[in-house]
Structures are given as structure tokens and as C-alpha cells.
Design a protein around this motif. Sequence first.
Motif, PDB file in Angstrom:
ATOM      1  N   VAL A 181      16.323 -10.977   1.057  1.00 27.61           N
ATOM      2  CA  VAL A 181      15.572 -12.061   0.997  1.00 27.61           C
ATOM      3  C   VAL A 181      14.123 -11.788   0.862  1.00 27.61           C
ATOM      4  O   VAL A 181      13.150 -12.402  -0.048  1.00 27.61           O
ATOM      5  CB  VAL A 181      15.855 -13.034   2.215  1.00 27.61           C
ATOM      6  CG1 VAL A 181      15.003 -13.941   2.283  1.00 27.61           C
ATOM      7  CG2 VAL A 181      17.262 -13.320   2.174  1.00 27.61           C
ATOM      8  N   LEU A 182      13.392 -10.966   1.608  1.00 28.46           N
ATOM      9  CA  LEU A 182      12.105 -10.443   1.699  1.00 28.46           C
ATOM     10  C   LEU A 182      11.483  -9.958   0.399  1.00 28.46           C
ATOM     11  O   LEU A 182      10.704 -10.054  -0.595  1.00 28.46           O
ATOM     12  CB  LEU A 182      11.879  -9.336   2.873  1.00 28.46           C
ATOM     13  CG  LEU A 182      11.676 -10.318   4.226  1.00 28.46           C
ATOM     14  CD1 LEU A 182      11.437  -9.267   5.257  1.00 28.46           C
ATOM     15  CD2 LEU A 182      10.564 -11.310   4.277  1.00 28.46           C
TER      16      LEU A 182
ATOM     17  N   VAL B  98      13.223 -10.480  -2.574  1.00 22.60           N
ATOM     18  CA  VAL B  98      13.105 -11.487  -3.681  1.00 22.60           C
ATOM     19  C   VAL B  98      11.785 -12.356  -3.417  1.00 22.60           C
ATOM     20  O   VAL B  98      11.246 -12.489  -4.673  1.00 22.60           O
ATOM     21  CB  VAL B  98      14.344 -12.549  -3.523  1.00 22.60           C
ATOM     22  CG1 VAL B  98      14.178 -13.759  -4.333  1.00 22.60           C
ATOM     23  CG2 VAL B  98      15.371 -11.519  -4.056  1.00 22.60           C
ATOM     24  N   ILE B  99      11.485 -12.540  -2.173  1.00 24.50           N
ATOM     25  CA  ILE B  99      10.197 -13.366  -1.910  1.00 24.50           C
ATOM     26  C   ILE B  99       8.661 -12.620  -2.668  1.00 24.50           C
ATOM     27  O   ILE B  99       8.372 -13.213  -3.221  1.00 24.50           O
ATOM     28  CB  ILE B  99      10.095 -13.755  -0.633  1.00 24.50           C
ATOM     29  CG1 ILE B  99      11.193 -14.700  -0.229  1.00 24.50           C
ATOM     30  CG2 ILE B  99       8.663 -14.223  -0.295  1.00 24.50           C
ATOM     31  CD1 ILE B  99      11.320 -14.889   1.394  1.00 24.50           C
ATOM     32  N   PHE B 100       8.851 -11.332  -2.274  1.00 27.48           N
ATOM     33  CA  PHE B 100       7.511 -10.737  -2.612  1.00 27.48           C
ATOM     34  C   PHE B 100       7.604 -10.596  -4.342  1.00 27.48           C
ATOM     35  O   PHE B 100       6.668 -10.373  -4.850  1.00 27.48           O
ATOM     36  CB  PHE B 100       7.662  -9.086  -2.044  1.00 27.48           C
ATOM     37  CG  PHE B 100       7.336  -9.278  -0.314  1.00 27.48           C
ATOM     38  CD1 PHE B 100       5.969 -10.071  -0.165  1.00 27.48           C
ATOM     39  CD2 PHE B 100       7.997  -8.863   0.424  1.00 27.48           C
ATOM     40  CE1 PHE B 100       5.819  -9.974   1.159  1.00 27.48           C
ATOM     41  CE2 PHE B 100       7.517  -8.959   1.793  1.00 27.48           C
ATOM     42  CZ  PHE B 100       6.410  -9.615   2.084  1.00 27.48           C
TER      43      PHE B 100
ATOM     44  N   ILE C  58       8.726 -12.641  -6.143  1.00 29.85           N
ATOM     45  CA  ILE C  58       8.306 -13.930  -6.989  1.00 29.85           C
ATOM     46  C   ILE C  58       6.579 -13.972  -6.725  1.00 29.85           C
ATOM     47  O   ILE C  58       6.117 -14.611  -7.565  1.00 29.85           O
ATOM     48  CB  ILE C  58       9.257 -15.194  -6.515  1.00 29.85           C
ATOM     49  CG1 ILE C  58      10.581 -14.910  -6.944  1.00 29.85           C
ATOM     50  CG2 ILE C  58       8.744 -16.449  -6.687  1.00 29.85           C
ATOM     51  CD1 ILE C  58      11.652 -15.710  -6.161  1.00 29.85           C
ATOM     52  N   THR C  59       6.511 -13.814  -5.472  1.00 28.01           N
ATOM     53  CA  THR C  59       5.098 -14.196  -5.119  1.00 28.01           C
ATOM     54  C   THR C  59       3.945 -13.107  -5.426  1.00 28.01           C
ATOM     55  O   THR C  59       2.857 -13.439  -5.752  1.00 28.01           O
ATOM     56  CB  THR C  59       4.882 -14.518  -3.634  1.00 28.01           C
ATOM     57  OG1 THR C  59       5.321 -13.122  -2.877  1.00 28.01           O
ATOM     58  CG2 THR C  59       5.699 -15.440  -3.261  1.00 28.01           C
TER      59      THR C  59
END
Length: 149
Positions: free
Chosen positions: A29-30, A32-34, A36-37
Motif C-alpha cells: 500500500v505504501l 502504491v501511494i508513493f 502515485i504521489t
Amino acid sequence: MAFSAKRGSGGFQPLADINVTPLVDVMLVLLVIFMITAPMMAQGMKVDLPQARAAKPVNPKEPVVITVAKDGRLMLGPDEIPLDRIVEAVRAKINGDLSHVIHLRGDKESSLGDLVTLMDALSSNGMTHIAILSMQAKHAKAEAKGAAK
């Protein structure tokens, strides 16, 4: 912490195994978040900058241009300079600022050895910000066609 069902001298004993599945879930999850951001952070925010009459470019230093001709002659700007004096002339032109950018322009028929000798002389005297200039292929073709006419 999990407890095992083994009975020892003191009752239940703690189980020392790590449950990896939640760790992997959180890491994915982390990730994917990184992913994207990160591109959003690199772009920055769009703003309308105010106009100023006294504004100057951030890097106002003009590069020093050295040209190597077909026959090995060296030109510092419009002036012809021999190899043994080129370092002194460049140093005088950059006023001791060794971070100043030096552009090398070499004729395509000039010797690679002449260019390497020049680069070696400059870099051994601390001038390491050297760029070799070339022309884009489409402009070179157009120039060659113009010269053939």
C-alpha cells in the motif's frame, strides 16, 4: 503477540514467529501511494510569477566557447590562441571562477586527439565544467543540402 498451546513449567509460552502477511500488505500500500504521489511532488505548484523590471536571469554567466578547427587551430571566441596559452586565456576570461561552463566546439573533421588534448589541459588546471557541443541531425542535413547547392 501470539501464545503457543505448549505447556511448560510456566503455562503458555510466547510464540516468536512474525506474521509477514500484514507487513507485506502495508508495504505494498505504501509503495502504491508513493508511486502515485512522487510525480506530483516533482512538478511543484503552478503559479503566476509577478513581473519585475530589475529581474535578472538566475545564471547570467555566458559560457566560454572554444572552437577546434579542422587543422587543429584553437579559437577562444573570435581570437586564435595557441594550445600552450589557452589555459591562461580561459582563466583570464572566467576571472578565476572554476565553476564557469566551457563549451567546446569541434569541426567534425578535426582530430579527436586535438579535442582530448584541449580537454586534458583544461581539466588538469581545475576547469572541469566542460561541455562538447554538437548540432541536431535535422539541422546538419539542411546545412549540408545548402552547402551542396
